[in-house]
Design an enzyme around this catalytic site. Structure first.
Site, PDB file in Angstrom:
ATOM      1  N   MET A 151     -16.179  -3.734  -8.792  1.00  0.00           N
ATOM      2  CA  MET A 151     -17.216  -2.790  -8.366  1.00  0.00           C
ATOM      3  C   MET A 151     -16.667  -1.366  -8.416  1.00  0.00           C
ATOM      4  O   MET A 151     -15.530  -1.127  -8.056  1.00  0.00           O
ATOM      5  CB  MET A 151     -17.653  -3.117  -6.946  1.00  0.00           C
ATOM      6  N   CYS A 152     -17.492  -0.460  -8.857  1.00  0.00           N
ATOM      7  CA  CYS A 152     -17.107   0.944  -8.877  1.00  0.00           C
ATOM      8  C   CYS A 152     -17.206   1.523  -7.468  1.00  0.00           C
ATOM      9  O   CYS A 152     -17.696   0.882  -6.549  1.00  0.00           O
ATOM     10  CB  CYS A 152     -18.030   1.733  -9.798  1.00  0.00           C
ATOM     11  N   GLN A 153     -16.730   2.736  -7.319  1.00  0.00           N
ATOM     12  CA  GLN A 153     -16.850   3.412  -6.021  1.00  0.00           C
ATOM     13  C   GLN A 153     -17.459   4.792  -6.233  1.00  0.00           C
ATOM     14  O   GLN A 153     -17.066   5.519  -7.152  1.00  0.00           O
ATOM     15  CB  GLN A 153     -15.470   3.567  -5.381  1.00  0.00           C
TER      16      GLN A 153
END
Lengths: 251, 251
Positions: free
Chosen positions: A1-3
């Site tokens: 998952m990106c942030q």
């Protein structure tokens, strides 16, 4: 998952401390980083398809105090689209004589909108495709730049149409306001007087905001996961769209 | 007068040496600088409204070897538009799923085109206005991205329509080619095997390109004034449009 990381303030504020917190999460998010700073109508836009841990650009952002009233940053773990510069968030387009900046965390499946206007993706991500569709729909809904309230109403209609394709946490800004949509993981924080010492969530680093702030300062922070330990971060409810102007929560 | 720098090459090449030469001319051109690097379809875009002499960004560009096949840089001495980030060249727009980068040296007087399409200036310069008009006219002339030859024909028709308003030296690239139009001051150089030691025009700095190049390398440099002493720079004739692809002169 990106942030994701967003900042909206009533006075130009630097994000060196918060970006350091974000960059420290870049071990798992090694597929690039980007950050965009509005300065009035102007924009600084830094992207690198190397990890924020090793990028000389990321190092510059952590030591050069760029003050801005609207910031959007992103560290990437690729889901769709190869690891390359054109697939690195945030993305930028111009509409109505203003730059628009967009970053997305999530994944849209089988999203194949009809793009019939002036906005086309340069890269291969679902995110940039969603951004181009958003810009197209905003351009169709208003013939010139509308008020923030009107834009928020239009965006509130558009968000669910993207969210049905999967996970759609996003940050969007035109330099006047910052819109944040929570789908699964997104938090915000309103920082104001009295400012004090805060500690990063993930490491032994703290900063005292008191000496560099005044009683009038308002800063809203938005992040995928709370960046600090000792502040009252609030989780977005699924499907919530929030608008930040001058460091305050508008809706 | 502002100063332009362009580079087009058949292999990703850094411009640290040439940009150092340009930055040394920033004493007189203190109203900002910008540089854009294509990496494939992707783009790095750095702008600062501080002089290239003192900007930490300019310092980064001079010591961090960003390799690119198309580069456009600009140092600014303001003629129209205040000194601010949104007025700093080069400017970027997206058309047909590609980024387009534009920088201008000169001054257009009483240029007030009708903008009826999707491209609007964010700042107040004649240059960004000319760029928006160019993008609009390109979009009208071709419904999708044409060949470089076709684009060059269209641009050759459009350049004189801008040049009549004053001085229009410009650089334009979409990452596939670099177009350069000379109005008053513009020079180009084709650098190829055998590569050797060259000296900057304005200061006692030299570099030997031989160790870092191969026989196949082709590099075209375009600059307002010749950047080096010992190379055969060629002056553009007034009204000349030249197209550089893979480090070669196409027309």
């Amino acid at each position: 998952m990106c942030q994701l990381l967003g900042m909206n303030a009533n006075v130009p504020t630097d994000v060196m401390f918060s970006f350091t917190g974000l960059a420290n999460r870049a071990d798992e998010h090694k597929d690039g980083f980007g950050i965009a700073f509005f300065e009035g109508r102007g924009l600084r836009h830094f992207v690198d398809h190397h990890s924020a841990r090793v990028s000389p650009l990321a190092e510059l952002v952590q030591r050069y105090p760029i003050r801005s009233d609207n910031v959007i940053a992103h560290i990437r773990k690729a889901t769709q689209g190869q690891v390359s510069l054109e697939n690195t968030h945030p993305f930028v387009r111009e509409l109505w004589g203003r730059y628009w900046v967009f970053a997305h965390n999530g994944n849209l499946k089988d999203f194949q909108p009809r793009l019939h206007a002036a906005f086309r993706p340069v890269g291969q991500t679902d995110s940039e495709l969603a951004f181009c569709w958003l810009m197209q729909e905003l351009a169709k809904a208003h013939c010139t730049v509308p008020s923030i309230a009107e834009l928020s109403l239009t965006l509130a209609e558009l968000m669910p149409q993207l969210n049905v394709y999967g996970t759609f946490n996003m940050l969007l800004s035109n330099g006047q306001a910052l819109w944040a949509h929570g789908s699964t993981h997104l938090h915000y924080l309103l920082r104001r007087h009295p400012f004090g010492r805060v500690h990063l969530q993930d490491e032994d680093l703290s900063v005292d905001f008191a000496p560099q702030t005044t009683e009038q300062d308002r800063v809203a922070m938005i992040a995928t996961q709370p960046l600090t330990r000792d502040e009252p971060w609030v989780a977005f409810q699924p499907g919530e769209l929030k608008v930040f102007v001058g460091g305050e929560l508008l809706t």
